[in-house]
Design a protein around this motif. Sequence first.
Motif, short mmCIF file in Angstrom:
data_model
loop_
_atom_site.label_atom_id
_atom_site.label_comp_id
_atom_site.label_asym_id
_atom_site.label_seq_id
_atom_site.Cartn_x
_atom_site.Cartn_y
_atom_site.Cartn_z
N UNK A 1 43.11 79.94 -27.04
CA UNK A 1 42.45 80.38 -28.13
C UNK A 1 41.07 81.38 -27.86
N UNK A 2 40.40 80.85 -26.98
CA UNK A 2 39.34 81.88 -26.55
C UNK A 2 39.74 82.92 -26.09
N UNK B 1 41.87 94.75 -16.08
CA UNK B 1 41.49 93.52 -16.00
C UNK B 1 41.92 92.97 -17.40
N UNK B 2 42.23 91.52 -17.73
CA UNK B 2 42.34 91.20 -19.10
C UNK B 2 41.02 90.95 -19.61
N UNK B 3 41.08 91.26 -21.07
CA UNK B 3 39.55 91.37 -21.75
C UNK B 3 38.98 90.02 -21.61
N UNK B 4 39.71 89.11 -21.39
CA UNK B 4 38.58 87.98 -21.43
C UNK B 4 38.24 87.26 -19.98
N UNK B 5 38.50 88.19 -18.89
CA UNK B 5 37.96 87.85 -17.52
C UNK B 5 36.74 87.63 -17.28
N UNK B 6 35.55 88.34 -17.65
CA UNK B 6 34.46 88.30 -17.64
C UNK B 6 33.71 87.11 -18.45
N UNK B 7 34.34 86.99 -19.68
CA UNK B 7 34.02 85.65 -20.35
C UNK B 7 34.13 84.18 -19.65
N UNK C 1 43.28 82.01 -18.22
CA UNK C 1 43.61 82.30 -19.59
C UNK C 1 45.21 82.84 -19.40
N UNK C 2 45.70 82.67 -18.38
CA UNK C 2 47.23 83.02 -18.24
C UNK C 2 48.13 82.21 -19.07
N UNK C 3 47.75 80.70 -19.06
CA UNK C 3 48.50 79.67 -19.68
C UNK C 3 47.50 78.86 -20.54
#
Length: 332
Positions: free
Chosen positions: A175-176, A192-198, A115-117
Amino acid sequence: MAEPHIPVLLRPLLAACAPVCGTWIDGTFGAGGYARGLIAAGAARVIGIDRDPLAHHMAAGWLPGFHGTIDLREGTFGELDRIAAEAGAEQVEGVVLDLGISSMQIDTAERGFSFQKDAPLDMRMSQSGPSARDLVNEAGEERLADILYLYGEERASRRIARAILAARPVETTLELAEIVARCLPRQKPGEKHPATRTFQALRIAVNDEYGELARGLEAAERVLAPGGLLAVVSFHSVEDRMVKRFLQLRAGRMGQGSRYAPEAEAEAPAFEMVTRKAVEPDETELAANPRARSAKLRVARRTSAPAGRINDEEIGMPMLPTSRTTGGRPRR
């Protein structure tokens, strides 16, 4: 060539498996770091397995320098015993599995693992079959929520699944990530970034990583010669739990009965533990490779007992409910 991936816990792995000799399987070949380390430590031959075409493309430039001692095959480690047989090895002296995603996959933005790029929402290790985009845009809310909760241990799974459905179509990684971030408290420094687990949950679902691990452990038990070694490096709690329980069960360290029913006649142990507990990276390795921080290594030695089978539930494999009336996760 530049080294795109540093093999995690290679030094303690080789120490636990010494002396290294004979034929080994590197079931998660990647950039070939473990395979090269095994050859340098004394292995006569390494059969490498990877389903990612990128691994095969990258290896083409350096494999000839190993003069046939490394034999790279396309496939998944869940079928490593069949692949070994096709390579002329009915039994081997060792199996190494480095679970999860490799640095080269994360760092190749267009693969959609990070999700970094911004990139297409892909996440397919084999670069074939249904992608994360397909899953995110086609799965129902309940199915998505189950995947996020069971595969990513995401407590806000229902809220995130609902937000994804409301935002469809979702096409890219950023987007995600933004959808998920809006569902969770603001990130604090160092978290951790909030989207890590997703992202972890979707990647595991797209690539059937837990099913592959269960199949791979059983395949390793079938292909290892008596005295052969199984070494597994895992990176999060669910993977490590599955490996730990598999080895405990197959080493006869976990009873398989209950207080309501007598135990069946105990099978002879198929493994003996080499590492008493999980081996973690030391400060030197962490300084050289921060991505190793969550890694755990477990090593066991094969006995001469016949190979057996393990129920997925026994080893703690997360099971997606087949219907809304069976099993399931707590509602949130």
